[in-house]
Scaffold this motif. Structure first.
Motif, PDB file in Angstrom:
ATOM      1  N   UNK A 187       0.840  -1.201   0.000  1.00 43.78           N
ATOM      2  CA  UNK A 187       0.000   0.000   0.000  1.00 43.78           C
ATOM      3  C   UNK A 187       0.875   1.251   0.000  1.00 43.78           C
ATOM      4  N   UNK A 188       0.246   2.370  -0.309  1.00 46.85           N
ATOM      5  CA  UNK A 188       0.952   3.640  -0.172  1.00 46.85           C
ATOM      6  C   UNK A 188       1.294   3.841   1.303  1.00 46.85           C
ATOM      7  N   UNK A 189       2.502   4.339   1.556  1.00 43.70           N
ATOM      8  CA  UNK A 189       3.032   4.394   2.919  1.00 43.70           C
ATOM      9  C   UNK A 189       2.122   5.162   3.868  1.00 43.70           C
ATOM     10  N   UNK A 190       1.484   6.243   3.389  1.00 42.47           N
ATOM     11  CA  UNK A 190       0.644   7.062   4.265  1.00 42.47           C
ATOM     12  C   UNK A 190      -0.764   6.503   4.421  1.00 42.47           C
ATOM     13  N   UNK A 191      -1.058   5.365   3.759  1.00 42.80           N
ATOM     14  CA  UNK A 191      -2.391   4.769   3.867  1.00 42.80           C
ATOM     15  C   UNK A 191      -2.354   3.342   4.408  1.00 42.80           C
ATOM     16  N   UNK A 192      -1.183   2.943   4.886  1.00 46.45           N
ATOM     17  CA  UNK A 192      -1.055   1.597   5.445  1.00 46.45           C
ATOM     18  C   UNK A 192      -1.939   1.462   6.682  1.00 46.45           C
ATOM     19  N   UNK A 193      -2.415   0.249   6.903  1.00 43.69           N
ATOM     20  CA  UNK A 193      -3.318  -0.027   8.030  1.00 43.69           C
ATOM     21  C   UNK A 193      -2.728  -1.157   8.877  1.00 43.69           C
ATOM     22  N   UNK A 194      -1.822  -0.838   9.824  1.00 45.03           N
ATOM     23  CA  UNK A 194      -1.153  -1.889  10.614  1.00 45.03           C
ATOM     24  C   UNK A 194      -2.112  -2.749  11.424  1.00 45.03           C
ATOM     25  N   UNK A 195      -3.271  -2.204  11.794  1.00 37.09           N
ATOM     26  CA  UNK A 195      -4.215  -2.968  12.609  1.00 37.09           C
ATOM     27  C   UNK A 195      -5.161  -3.814  11.765  1.00 37.09           C
ATOM     28  N   UNK A 196      -5.187  -3.572  10.443  1.00 37.02           N
ATOM     29  CA  UNK A 196      -6.092  -4.296   9.516  1.00 37.02           C
ATOM     30  C   UNK A 196      -7.555  -4.145   9.919  1.00 37.02           C
ATOM     31  N   UNK A 197      -7.886  -3.012  10.506  1.00 35.08           N
ATOM     32  CA  UNK A 197      -9.279  -2.787  10.888  1.00 35.08           C
ATOM     33  C   UNK A 197     -10.181  -2.690   9.653  1.00 35.08           C
TER      34      UNK A 197
END
Length: 510
Positions: free
Chosen positions: A372-382
């Protein structure tokens, strides 16, 4: 796992039922329970592993003693250069097998070697007597050195006894320090629990350490202290306790006749990666002797066994190391090319780290190539990735569809946070329709009784990709539980080699 039909049906029914959305709050451990749990955070040495290592050491000692005497006295240039090593290996192997059959590797025997002197002397002497008879009937006894044979007999006997005396001293020290023990908690208080605890404590060479008691009943029906052990909390709190402490066994101290209550407890507790035993100490209902396991002479009914334990765990770890190294070597050009493509396609780091549920529900950090684009990554996968998701880069779409983004997890498997094969780890905050996965599937956390994997049985059966419906979560959990209950190294090998074939189906990967 024993196939006890009522329990199996009860558990199966619990997994598949629909539930209304709810907010789950983890029960909070009391101050005493937290303090006790912290005392038992360190892993112990399994008695099964210790006795197994002792077998290997004694075999190696006898083998090396025979080979050294052969090389030093007979010489490597003898015309019997094949027969001597074969005989040495055979004698060492037969001796260890006979010691095993005579229960000389039980922890009670290893802790008191002087009581085993007669038995060890008889077995070692009998092994050499068998060798002598075999050489005589083969009419080759005159070709072998009597000095070598006699010296090996004496030195081998002395080495076994010296080794066992040293090991006994070490084992007793480990037992005092809590390094070699089986940790148990008792479920259920009152007179049944007190009788069970007294019986266990009376067993000689007892390696069970009782950590405490858990019971849902109040203090009027279940005293706060039983046989000197505190009641640490409720059954729900026991699950949190076992997430912190390294517990080996849970003993349910309830009458077998209390079927409904026993089943209700097992429905809550089977998600834990521990052995679950039902005490048969005070029951008048008797089964055949082979239906029981024993702590000393205290009978137990085996309800659930910890999956992939002791030597199976060693074998699986060796499997992971070997095949992870092979995978890293084979796919290193692909990983290098992917890293370059990610850097050229968008700004940001090459790797993406995500917190996921690991073994025993502990949180681990899993590596992936950033898709993903670095500023739109979702580490929690919510928010799950969907088809055509604008957060995914051009390179990301390709590496996700082909599962190349998962290749860095070979390093997770090599370092031990993942296994190569196992239930796929889900992100800690993963949801479907605004419901956490454990709210959708009752018993969901039973997936975490084993270490999660880079690939798994569910994935090669088509249950990979987005978990956008509750049915998908249930099916994936069903396949994961099947894998846990039917694990073998051959099963792992089958899944590993089927994975590249199944990856050709990219319908649900985006």
């Amino acid at each position: 796992m024993n196939n006890i039909d009522p329990i199996h049906r009860y558990r199966k029914g619990a997994r598949g039922q629909d539930k209304e959305p709810r907010q789950r709050q983890k029960p909070k451990l009391g101050a005493v329970a937290k303090q006790v749990a912290q005392q038992y955070r360190r892993d112990t040495l399994s008695p099964v592993m210790v006795s197994g290592v002792m077998r290997l050491i004694e075999f190696a000692v006898l083998l090396l003693a025979g080979l050294q005497l052969y090389a030093g006295h007979v010489g490597l240039t003898t015309h019997l250069f094949v027969q001597y090593p074969l005989i040495i290996v055979g004698v060492a192997l037969v001796a260890v097998l006979l010691l095993e059959l005579s229960d000389c590797y039980q922890m009670s025997a290893l802790r008191s070697p002087l009581s085993q002197v007669g038995r060890i002397f008889t077995i070692w002497s009998g092994t050499f007597a068998l060798l002598t008879v075999a050489l005589f009937f083969l009419k080759i006894s005159s070709e072998f050195s009597r000095f070598w044979l006699g010296t090996w007999y004496v030195s081998g006997l002395l080495l076994i006894m010296v080794l066992r005396l040293a090991a006994a001293h070490l084992f007793r020290r480990w037992a005092r320090n809590g390094r070699i023990e089986r940790r148990a908690v008792i479920v259920g208080g009152g007179k049944n629990a007190e009788s069970l605890i007294r019986a266990i404590e009376q067993q000689p060479y007892n390696d069970i350490r009782i950590c405490g008691i858990f019971d849902d009943r109040d203090d009027t029906r279940s005293p706060p202290v039983v046989a000197g052990y505190p009641k640490l909390g409720t059954v729900a709190e026991l699950i949190e306790f076992a997430r912190i402490a390294r517990i080996d066994m849970m003993i349910v101290s309830l009458p077998i006749t209390a079927e409904a209550r026993v089943l209700a407890l097992l429905r809550q507790l089977w998600v834990l990666p521990i052995d679950i035993r039902l005490s048969a100490h005070s029951n008048h209902l008797h089964f055949r002797p082979r239906a029981y396991s024993y702590i000393g002479s205290v009978p137990m009914l085996d309800i659930f066994d910890r999956p992939i334990n002791d030597w199976d765990k060693v074998a699986k770890r060796a499997f992971d190391i070997v095949f992870s190294l092979i995978g890293i070597a084979v796919f290193s050009p692909v990983m290098l090319a992917t890293a370059i493509a990610i850097k050229l396609d968008s700004k940001g780091p090459v790797l993406f780290k995500q917190r996921r549920h690991g073994f025993n529900n502990e949180e681990i950090e899993v590596y992936k190539f950033r898709s993903m684009y670095a500023d739109q990554c979702d580490p929690t996968a919510r928010k799950a990735v969907t088809k055509g998701d604008p957060r995914v880069t051009r390179v990301g779409r390709f590496i996700r569809r082909t599962s190349i983004d998962e290749l860095p997890q070979f390093f997770n498997a090599l370092f031990g946070s993942l296994s190569l094969v196992g239930p796929r780890p889900h992100a800690v905050a993963a949801e479907a329709h605004n419901r956490l996965f454990d709210e959708v599937v009752d018993g969901y956390f039973a997936r975490h009784r084993v270490k999660p994997g880079v690939t798994g049985w569910a994935q090669i059966n088509g249950w990979r990709g987005e978990l956008d419906t509750e049915e998908k979560i249930r099916k994936r959990t069903e396949y994961d539980l099947y894998y846990i209950e039917n694990w073998s190294l051959l099963f792992d090998l089958k899944i590993l080699f089927l994975t590249p074939i199944r990856l050709l189906d990219t319908e649900n990967a985006y």
